[in-house]
Scaffold this motif. Structure first.
Motif, PDB file in Angstrom:
ATOM      1  N   PRO A  54      11.140  58.573   4.157  1.00 49.83           N
ATOM      2  CA  PRO A  54      12.407  57.959   4.595  1.00 49.83           C
ATOM      3  C   PRO A  54      12.589  56.627   4.151  1.00 49.83           C
ATOM      4  O   PRO A  54      11.641  55.820   4.066  1.00 49.83           O
ATOM      5  N   VAL A  55      13.849  56.126   4.038  1.00 49.34           N
ATOM      6  CA  VAL A  55      14.154  54.680   3.823  1.00 49.34           C
ATOM      7  C   VAL A  55      14.561  54.227   4.989  1.00 49.34           C
ATOM      8  O   VAL A  55      15.542  54.573   5.578  1.00 49.34           O
ATOM      9  N   MET A  56      13.838  53.097   5.465  1.00 44.67           N
ATOM     10  CA  MET A  56      14.164  52.527   6.919  1.00 44.67           C
ATOM     11  C   MET A  56      15.044  51.302   6.479  1.00 44.67           C
ATOM     12  O   MET A  56      14.851  50.400   5.885  1.00 44.67           O
ATOM     13  N   GLY A  57      16.069  51.174   7.481  1.00 47.53           N
ATOM     14  CA  GLY A  57      16.816  50.038   7.724  1.00 47.53           C
ATOM     15  C   GLY A  57      16.501  49.313   8.981  1.00 47.53           C
ATOM     16  O   GLY A  57      15.524  49.684   9.619  1.00 47.53           O
ATOM     17  N   THR A  58      17.438  48.339   9.524  1.00 44.28           N
ATOM     18  CA  THR A  58      17.243  47.648  10.686  1.00 44.28           C
ATOM     19  C   THR A  58      17.336  48.727  11.972  1.00 44.28           C
ATOM     20  O   THR A  58      16.529  48.607  12.747  1.00 44.28           O
ATOM     21  N   ASN A  59      18.385  49.566  11.799  1.00 40.05           N
ATOM     22  CA  ASN A  59      18.580  50.219  12.802  1.00 40.05           C
ATOM     23  C   ASN A  59      18.998  51.600  12.465  1.00 40.05           C
ATOM     24  O   ASN A  59      19.622  52.559  13.264  1.00 40.05           O
ATOM     25  N   ALA A  60      18.537  52.046  11.348  1.00 36.60           N
ATOM     26  CA  ALA A  60      19.072  53.494  10.823  1.00 36.60           C
ATOM     27  C   ALA A  60      17.726  53.645   9.793  1.00 36.60           C
ATOM     28  O   ALA A  60      17.145  53.032   9.326  1.00 36.60           O
ATOM     29  N   VAL A  61      17.842  54.922   9.602  1.00 35.31           N
ATOM     30  CA  VAL A  61      16.930  55.724   8.400  1.00 35.31           C
ATOM     31  C   VAL A  61      17.715  56.566   7.638  1.00 35.31           C
ATOM     32  O   VAL A  61      18.671  57.059   7.938  1.00 35.31           O
ATOM     33  N   GLN A  62      17.567  56.747   6.396  1.00 38.21           N
ATOM     34  CA  GLN A  62      18.033  57.576   5.497  1.00 38.21           C
ATOM     35  C   GLN A  62      16.969  58.577   4.959  1.00 38.21           C
ATOM     36  O   GLN A  62      15.957  58.303   4.555  1.00 38.21           O
ATOM     37  N   LEU A  63      17.070  59.775   5.397  1.00 43.34           N
ATOM     38  CA  LEU A  63      16.408  61.022   4.900  1.00 43.34           C
ATOM     39  C   LEU A  63      17.170  61.627   3.774  1.00 43.34           C
ATOM     40  O   LEU A  63      18.294  62.101   3.860  1.00 43.34           O
ATOM     41  N   ILE A  64      16.468  62.086   2.764  1.00 41.21           N
ATOM     42  CA  ILE A  64      16.758  62.553   1.670  1.00 41.21           C
ATOM     43  C   ILE A  64      16.181  64.102   1.559  1.00 41.21           C
ATOM     44  O   ILE A  64      14.706  64.084   1.637  1.00 41.21           O
ATOM     45  N   ILE A  65      16.909  65.037   1.220  1.00 40.00           N
ATOM     46  CA  ILE A  65      16.370  66.144   1.535  1.00 40.00           C
ATOM     47  C   ILE A  65      16.649  67.037   0.258  1.00 40.00           C
ATOM     48  O   ILE A  65      17.658  66.907  -0.398  1.00 40.00           O
ATOM     49  N   TYR A  66      15.670  67.704  -0.393  1.00 38.83           N
ATOM     50  CA  TYR A  66      15.628  68.652  -1.562  1.00 38.83           C
ATOM     51  C   TYR A  66      15.543  69.831  -1.288  1.00 38.83           C
ATOM     52  O   TYR A  66      14.582  70.212  -0.741  1.00 38.83           O
ATOM     53  N   ALA A  67      16.312  70.802  -1.545  1.00 36.65           N
ATOM     54  CA  ALA A  67      16.378  72.200  -1.526  1.00 36.65           C
ATOM     55  C   ALA A  67      17.113  73.023  -2.297  1.00 36.65           C
ATOM     56  O   ALA A  67      18.070  72.499  -2.864  1.00 36.65           O
ATOM     57  N   ARG A  68      16.870  74.272  -2.464  1.00 37.95           N
ATOM     58  CA  ARG A  68      17.960  75.128  -2.830  1.00 37.95           C
ATOM     59  C   ARG A  68      19.249  75.273  -2.584  1.00 37.95           C
ATOM     60  O   ARG A  68      19.490  74.957  -1.054  1.00 37.95           O
ATOM     61  N   PRO A  69      20.445  75.356  -3.317  1.00 38.63           N
ATOM     62  CA  PRO A  69      21.834  75.379  -2.485  1.00 38.63           C
ATOM     63  C   PRO A  69      22.013  76.661  -1.618  1.00 38.63           C
ATOM     64  O   PRO A  69      21.484  77.412  -1.899  1.00 38.63           O
ATOM     65  N   GLY A  70      22.535  75.999  -0.610  1.00 37.56           N
ATOM     66  CA  GLY A  70      22.783  77.238   0.591  1.00 37.56           C
ATOM     67  C   GLY A  70      21.774  77.247   1.405  1.00 37.56           C
ATOM     68  O   GLY A  70      21.752  77.803   2.722  1.00 37.56           O
ATOM     69  N   THR A  71      20.647  76.433   1.323  1.00 36.32           N
ATOM     70  CA  THR A  71      19.343  76.223   2.426  1.00 36.32           C
ATOM     71  C   THR A  71      19.841  76.017   3.566  1.00 36.32           C
ATOM     72  O   THR A  71      20.403  74.743   3.612  1.00 36.32           O
ATOM     73  N   GLN A  72      19.796  76.435   4.879  1.00 40.89           N
ATOM     74  CA  GLN A  72      20.072  75.711   5.987  1.00 40.89           C
ATOM     75  C   GLN A  72      18.864  75.294   6.733  1.00 40.89           C
ATOM     76  O   GLN A  72      17.719  75.879   6.705  1.00 40.89           O
ATOM     77  N   CYS A  73      18.735  74.215   7.227  1.00 37.76           N
ATOM     78  CA  CYS A  73      17.611  73.325   7.678  1.00 37.76           C
ATOM     79  C   CYS A  73      18.054  72.917   8.895  1.00 37.76           C
ATOM     80  O   CYS A  73      19.212  72.290   9.293  1.00 37.76           O
ATOM     81  N   ILE A  74      17.016  72.494   9.821  1.00 37.18           N
ATOM     82  CA  ILE A  74      17.270  71.831  10.898  1.00 37.18           C
ATOM     83  C   ILE A  74      16.058  70.532  10.744  1.00 37.18           C
ATOM     84  O   ILE A  74      15.051  70.592  10.557  1.00 37.18           O
ATOM     85  N   ILE A  75      16.453  69.333  10.938  1.00 39.57           N
ATOM     86  CA  ILE A  75      15.914  68.095  11.097  1.00 39.57           C
ATOM     87  C   ILE A  75      15.206  67.938  12.529  1.00 39.57           C
ATOM     88  O   ILE A  75      15.950  68.010  13.533  1.00 39.57           O
ATOM     89  N   GLU A  76      13.959  67.737  12.628  1.00 40.22           N
ATOM     90  CA  GLU A  76      13.335  67.648  13.997  1.00 40.22           C
ATOM     91  C   GLU A  76      12.821  66.245  14.206  1.00 40.22           C
ATOM     92  O   GLU A  76      12.411  65.727  13.104  1.00 40.22           O
TER      93      GLU A  76
END
Length: 186
Positions: A120-142
């Motif tokens: 993750p790329v951290m900011g002051t009050n936010a985080v940027q998550l970069i997700i790599y997956a095959r197209p159509g992949t359904q995910c849940i961030i926990e």
């Protein structure tokens, strides 16, 4: 991508790319000034790359000399290996070694069945998550705030990845640490 100045005769470096997915590496020249190139296998995950240049065919300024192309095989898991450049040496047209060379390492994202959650790329009050997956992949961030025995992973966001990568911006609440993981659901 390789870049150079206008008066270079040659470039040579070691590429360290240690991953079981990789089968071959090839340097594809992008400009006419590249008159020769070779990729020599040194050991598992280590390659010597040499590029011969004709300064008479060079154009002024920084430009792309070539690209590295990779062939890969499936091994049952995704990975994001580091592509490390070591021992970069450059020689000018007059035979003089270039005193200061620079390089930047890279990464190669090899996506199989499971998605990858990048650092993750951290900011002051936010985080940027970069997700790599095959197209159509359904995910849940926990998420969770600690790894104590009383704490469980909590579903935070569900998403479907349509391109091969996706940027998810998330606001952070409070000063407590937050840990993330990605779970595939289809």
């Amino acid at each position: 991508i390789l870049n150079s100045g206008a008066d270079l005769r040659s470039l040579e470096f070691e590429l360290i790319a240690d991953d079981d997915h990789l089968e071959t590496i090839e340097l594809i020249p992008s400009v006419q000034e590249v008159v020769s190139s070779s990729v020599e296998f040194l050991a598992d995950g280590r390659f010597r790359i040499a590029v011969g240049l004709d300064p008479e065919l060079a154009t002024a300024g920084s430009r792309e000399l070539g690209q590295l192309h990779f062939t890969t095989k499936e091994i049952g898991r995704s990975s994001a290996p580091l592509l490390e450049v070591a021992g970069l040496q450059a020689t000018r047209d007059n035979g003089q070694a270039v005193a200061k060379t620079s390089h930047a390492n890279g990464r190669l994202f090899l996506i199989e069945n499971e998605p990858i959650l990048d650092n993750p790329v951290m900011g002051t009050n936010a985080v940027q998550l970069i997700i790599y997956a095959r197209p159509g992949t359904q995910c849940i961030i926990e998420t969770r705030s600690s790894f104590g025995t009383a704490e469980n992973w909590v579903d935070a966001t569900g998403l479907t990845v349509n391109p091969t990568w996706f940027v998810h911006n998330r606001l952070l609440e409070g000063q407590q640490p937050v840990y993330f993981r990605l779970r595939r659901v289809n």
